[in-house]
Scaffold this motif. Structure first.
Motif, PDB file in Angstrom:
ATOM      1  N   LYS A 207       0.838  -1.198   0.000  1.00  0.00           N
ATOM      2  CA  LYS A 207       0.000   0.000   0.000  1.00  0.00           C
ATOM      3  C   LYS A 207       0.870   1.244   0.000  1.00  0.00           C
ATOM      4  O   LYS A 207       1.874   1.319   0.713  1.00  0.00           O
ATOM      5  CB  LYS A 207      -0.892   0.037   1.248  1.00  0.00           C
ATOM      6  CG  LYS A 207      -2.042  -0.962   1.255  1.00  0.00           C
ATOM      7  CD  LYS A 207      -3.166  -0.527   0.356  1.00  0.00           C
ATOM      8  CE  LYS A 207      -4.284  -1.565   0.376  1.00  0.00           C
ATOM      9  NZ  LYS A 207      -4.867  -1.731   1.707  1.00  0.00           N
TER      10      LYS A 207
ATOM     11  N   GLU B 100      -2.998  -0.863   6.245  1.00  0.00           N
ATOM     12  CA  GLU B 100      -3.875   0.292   6.077  1.00  0.00           C
ATOM     13  C   GLU B 100      -3.184   1.532   6.652  1.00  0.00           C
ATOM     14  O   GLU B 100      -2.720   1.511   7.804  1.00  0.00           O
ATOM     15  CB  GLU B 100      -5.214   0.071   6.781  1.00  0.00           C
ATOM     16  CG  GLU B 100      -6.199   1.207   6.614  1.00  0.00           C
ATOM     17  CD  GLU B 100      -6.705   1.356   5.192  1.00  0.00           C
ATOM     18  OE1 GLU B 100      -7.194   2.445   4.852  1.00  0.00           O
ATOM     19  OE2 GLU B 100      -6.606   0.368   4.423  1.00  0.00           O
TER      20      GLU B 100
ATOM     21  N   TRP C 224      -9.021  -0.915   9.868  1.00  0.00           N
ATOM     22  CA  TRP C 224      -9.115   0.401   9.234  1.00  0.00           C
ATOM     23  C   TRP C 224      -9.324   1.489  10.287  1.00  0.00           C
ATOM     24  O   TRP C 224      -9.969   1.259  11.320  1.00  0.00           O
ATOM     25  CB  TRP C 224     -10.299   0.450   8.245  1.00  0.00           C
ATOM     26  CG  TRP C 224     -10.233  -0.592   7.197  1.00  0.00           C
ATOM     27  CD1 TRP C 224      -9.614  -0.524   5.988  1.00  0.00           C
ATOM     28  CD2 TRP C 224     -10.811  -1.908   7.261  1.00  0.00           C
ATOM     29  NE1 TRP C 224      -9.765  -1.699   5.298  1.00  0.00           N
ATOM     30  CE2 TRP C 224     -10.492  -2.569   6.062  1.00  0.00           C
ATOM     31  CE3 TRP C 224     -11.553  -2.586   8.226  1.00  0.00           C
ATOM     32  CZ2 TRP C 224     -10.900  -3.863   5.786  1.00  0.00           C
ATOM     33  CZ3 TRP C 224     -11.947  -3.876   7.975  1.00  0.00           C
ATOM     34  CH2 TRP C 224     -11.631  -4.508   6.757  1.00  0.00           C
TER      35      TRP C 224
ATOM     36  N   THR D 106     -13.394  -4.389   2.894  1.00  0.00           N
ATOM     37  CA  THR D 106     -12.822  -3.057   2.686  1.00  0.00           C
ATOM     38  C   THR D 106     -13.729  -2.034   3.350  1.00  0.00           C
ATOM     39  O   THR D 106     -14.925  -2.292   3.564  1.00  0.00           O
ATOM     40  CB  THR D 106     -12.652  -2.746   1.185  1.00  0.00           C
ATOM     41  OG1 THR D 106     -11.936  -1.521   1.035  1.00  0.00           O
ATOM     42  CG2 THR D 106     -13.998  -2.610   0.502  1.00  0.00           C
TER      43      THR D 106
END
Length: 887
Positions: free
Chosen positions: A103, A153, A197, A260
């Protein structure tokens, strides 16, 4: 004939494995397809595939927030850094470990890589003013997890990031040392954590585990205890991350496979192993949608920047879906063949490609956009052959014993042809008029002929002593040619009274036969690797090519002999003539496709279809380290050693390679099963193990200037255009630079009265490009008549040259015809609408207004029909008021 074909697109496969990534604008979707990456433009309905390829299948991809850098990593941890805009490779790098996730940070300055149990953070390569390009500088390495890290994340300010692992925990890290910050471990799950998240305000953390548990964390005092003011004054009450809410998805025995979270809209999307996905609103945990989209588990889910589109990937059946949850409609719903492709063909206009596979499905692909238009599923067994007729009808042959005719306007099967006995058809041929269809089988030695209009079996041709392997009708309809395993090729005159056949003896079993476009020559491929060219009129051989060494290559892990001595790859299974008939394209059970010149018999070019080491037969030499006492390491079945129960369950059939819907244990082998040139000759398609690969001469992303020198610059071009008013010179300079925006500027700045002079003096080398740009601007721009003046002037000045060199501009001429037809239809439709509107307005009676205005007065003629005439009223104004509503 031009032979500079380059890879341009990959069709037939839309998703294999790995993750999906939306571009920053949310209008395009990146999908890993084998060892390549395909980009789907969801707004313009187009797709393209990047030219680079990895050593093995891609495991993870990541796109920078600016949308400029694409980082892709394969199964072995080898990465490729690509300029996403220019589609050029910048750097290769090896992480030396299996990468589970990658990421970019929110500001794009760093990216994090999950390498096994550790997480590495690297600086993003960038071009500064000094042009110091130092790729892949490691910033820091983070360790602490006891099992593989599966998800990463970043926070919104890029100061922190969170990792999820199979060790049932999630951890919060800081990019740089922060005051009063200690790395935090979030441990409260009972199974592996799928994802974690931050909320938009970074006050909450959401974690999802494989068993369907959703935990909400907050940085607060320990919940469930009451604190008095005296207690707080006596000792500071410790604040830390605590679970404040637990929620469960309750999907029976289904496991969570992917999830997600969209921070801006607080949407959580979860994909389950049963093919069901759920859409939830947090923190209230309200269920918005629950929908089943696949028969198998969903492998990955992502959401675009605006939170409107959800993208799902299911690798079992190769499905890719983009769903708009507010309107509950599909943006795209694509699925490739989940079994090996057997044949393909171009439509007569070159706009569509039809593929057939062992899964019994026939798919029609748009050659321009790369999307599947329609899928036919009427066949109950593998489809072995497809062919178009001149009437734009599609014919297919299948192992279910039927030959079917398809209408591609209404998308239906309007005719089915069968034999008196049960046969499995493997070859097909349709005559030029589209009235006769023939089919051959490996079970019988006869050729069956049907009438397309009546569906009646007209004749059964006998004469071969072996199974029929290939059929071909002459383009002019004069003869039918059949090839058989009895080492003969027979030329049949089926439209004569005697229906005689003339055998042509071959040296080995015949695999494929094909006519040249002018119907005067025949090419035969045999099992000994020979290509022989025969003149049909005199039935004599005029040339041959020995292609054993050209096509041979690639050693499978189970082969006991080297690639050079393997007879299984030393022949051509499929061949195709170029549009002008000067070259032959041939492919077989190897990773090579060879292009031969017919006149000289020489090899012009050899294309390598794939270097993917995940496929069998792509290596010339095997690694001796993989050879053990128990056999080859690649064939070891380690499924029972998986840590998860779902991965340990074996539902596959042992050794099955094709024809079943279960997971195959055998490694897929690289091979070419079909070849076809487009009618324009500008591209050709290969049906391979990896999908439908398109090779084209037209690659607009390449910088291909003409006669470029130091004085040809955009500034000089604009000066010549605006100051010198030399439009011809400016147009030639813009073509030399090959910049679309500059050509567009010169094109629209040219006065209409000067267009014939500019076109008349234009060198012929630029005519094809000018035609291409004119049709492009007419399709996208508002200047209709302006473009028609350009086209008319081109044909008036260079019509003779275009007619003499039609092969060079055939593709451009097809685009012109297609553009003019579209213009004609639009103008006709607009004229009809305006005509109806004017008739309606003129038919409305208007009484003479009071006050003496000039208006329309209706009077009766002698036939009783009303006519209108202008009548001057007293005090009428000089200007005309027009037709208006009566007050």
């Amino acid at each position: 004939m031009k032979v500079g074909f380059n890879f341009s697109n990959l069709l037939g496969t839309v998703y294999c494995s790995g993750n999906l990534v939306f571009t920053p604008d949310g209008n395009s979707l990146l999908s890993p397809v084998g060892n390549k990456v395909t980009c789907f433009d969801l707004v313009n309905n187009k797709s393209f595939t990047f030219g680079f390829e990895h050593r093995k299948n891609i495991a993870r991809i990541a796109l920078s927030p600016q949308g400029t850098l694409l980082l892709s990593v394969d199964e072995d941890g080898r990465a490729i850094l690509t300029n996403f805009v220019r589609r050029t490779v910048l750097h290769h790098f090896n992480f030396k470990s299996v990468v589970h996730d990658i990421k970019f940070s929110s500001d794009g300055t760093h990216f994090a890589v999950a390498c096994g149990r550790k997480t590495e953070v690297w600086r993003t390569p960038a071009h500064d003013e000094e042009r110091d390009f130092a790729p892949f500088i490691k910033h820091r390495e983070y360790t602490g997890h006891h099992d593989a890290v599966t998800h990463i994340e970043w926070s919104g300010d890029s100061r922190f990031f969170m990792t999820s692992s199979k060790d049932l925990t999630a951890r919060v890290w800081s990019l740089n040392p922060e005051q009063h910050f200690v790395p935090t471990t979030l441990a409260s799950h009972r199974e592996a954590v799928i994802g974690a998240w931050f909320s938009k305000d970074q006050e909450k953390i959401y974690t999802v585990s494989k068993d369907g548990a959703l935990l909400q964390w907050e940085f607060t005092k320990k919940p469930g205890q009451d604190y008095d003011d005296d207690d707080e004054m006596d000792a500071e009450v410790e604040e830390r991350w605590y679970v404040v809410k637990r929620s469960y998805f309750n999907q029976n025995s289904a496991k969570v496979k992917c999830a997600t979270f969209h921070k801006e809209s607080n949407l959580l999307v979860v994909g389950f192993s049963t093919g069901v996905f759920g859409l939830y609103e947090l923190p209230e945990f309200n269920t918005i949608h629950t929908l089943s989209i696949s028969q198998n588990g969903i492998d990955f889910v992502t959401i675009n920047k605006t939170g409107e589109w959800l993208a799902f990937g299911a690798s079992k059946l190769g499905q890719l879906l983009v769903w708009e949850w507010q309107s509950e409609s599909y943006v795209i719903k694509q699925q490739g063949h989940y079994d090996a492709m057997n044949a393909l063909t171009y439509s007569p206009d070159g706009n569509r490609i039809v593929t057939a596979a062992d899964d019994g499905r026939i798919k029609v692909w748009d050659a321009t956009s790369g999307f599947c238009i329609v899928t036919f599923t009427e066949h109950t067994a593998g489809v072995t052959a497809v062919q178009f007729s001149v009437r734009n009808l599609l014919f297919t042959a299948s192992l279910d014993g039927s030959v079917r005719a398809w209408d591609l306007i209404r998308y239906r099967n309007f005719k089915t042809f069968t034999a008196p006995s049960r046969l499995q058809f493997s070859s097909l041929a349709v005559d030029s008029s589209g009235e006769i269809v023939c089919a051959g089988s490996l079970d019988s030695f006869d050729i069956h002929i049907w009438n397309v209009q009546t569906g009646q079996l007209l004749e059964t041709l006998s004469g071969h002593d072996g199974p029929i392997s290939s059929l071909s009708f002459a383009p002019d309809g004069s003869s039918l040619v059949s090839g058989s395993w009895d080492r003969t090729v027979r030329i049949w005159s089926i439209f004569t009274r005697t229906q005689t056949s003339e055998p042509l003896q071959q040296q080995a079993d015949v695999l494929c036969v094909i006519h040249r476009p002018d119907s005067k020559q025949l090419t035969v491929s045999t099992l000994d690797g020979q290509l022989t060219f025969w003149e049909i009129e005199n039935a004599e051989q005029v040339g041959h090519v020995d292609g054993k060494k050209d096509v041979s290559g690639g050693r499978k892990v189970t082969d006991r002999v080297t690639a050079a001595n393997n007879a299984a790859t030393k022949h051509f299974n499929t061949i195709a003539y170029s549009a002008d008939g000067t070259c032959v394209l041939a492919g077989g059970n190897s990773m090579y496709v060879c292009l031969y010149d017919v006149a000289s018999g020489s090899l012009i070019k050899k294309f390598t279809i794939s270097r993917n080491l995940s496929l069998d037969g792509t290596q010339e030499f095997l690694n001796s380290k993989s050879l053990t006492e128990g056999g080859v390491k690649e064939l070891f079945d380690d499924q029972g050693e998986a840590s998860d129960l779902e991965d340990r369950i074996d539902r596959s059939l042992p050794g099955a390679k094709r024809g079943d819907l279960s997971e195959r244990k055998a490694r897929p082998e690289i091979r070419v099963t079909g070849l076809s040139f487009s009618p324009t000759g500008r591209s050709f398609a290969c049906a391979t193990t990896e999908g439908l690969m398109i090779y084209s001469l037209d690659n607009t992303m390449l910088f291909d200037p003409f006669d470029l020198d130091i004085d040809v610059t955009p500034d000089n071009t604009r000066y010549v255009l605006k100051e010198d008013k030399d439009y011809l010179k400016a147009l030639v300079m813009s073509f030399r630079l090959n910049e679309k925006y500059l050509i567009h500027e010169v094109y629209e700045s040219t006065p209409v009265e000067d267009i014939p002079l500019v076109v008349g003096g234009l060198p012929t080398v630029y005519l094809g490009r000018l035609l291409r740009f004119i049709t492009l601007f007419m399709e996208d721009g508002p200047h209709l008549e302006f473009g028609l003046v350009w086209i008319e002037s081109l044909f008036e000045s260079h019509g003779k040259w275009i007619k003499e060199n039609k092969a060079e501009v055939e593709a451009e001429m097809r685009r012109v015809v297609r553009c003019l037809k579209r213009v004609q239809n639009e103008v006709a439709r607009l004229g009809d609408e305006n005509g109806y509107t004017l008739n309606y307005l003129l038919s409305q009676p208007r009484p003479a207004p009071e006050g003496g205005e000039k208006g329309l007065k209706f009077i009766e003629d002698t036939n009783g029909e009303s006519e209108s005439e202008d009548v001057d009223m007293e005090g009428a104004d000089d200007e005309w008021k027009g037709v208006s509503d009566s007050e």
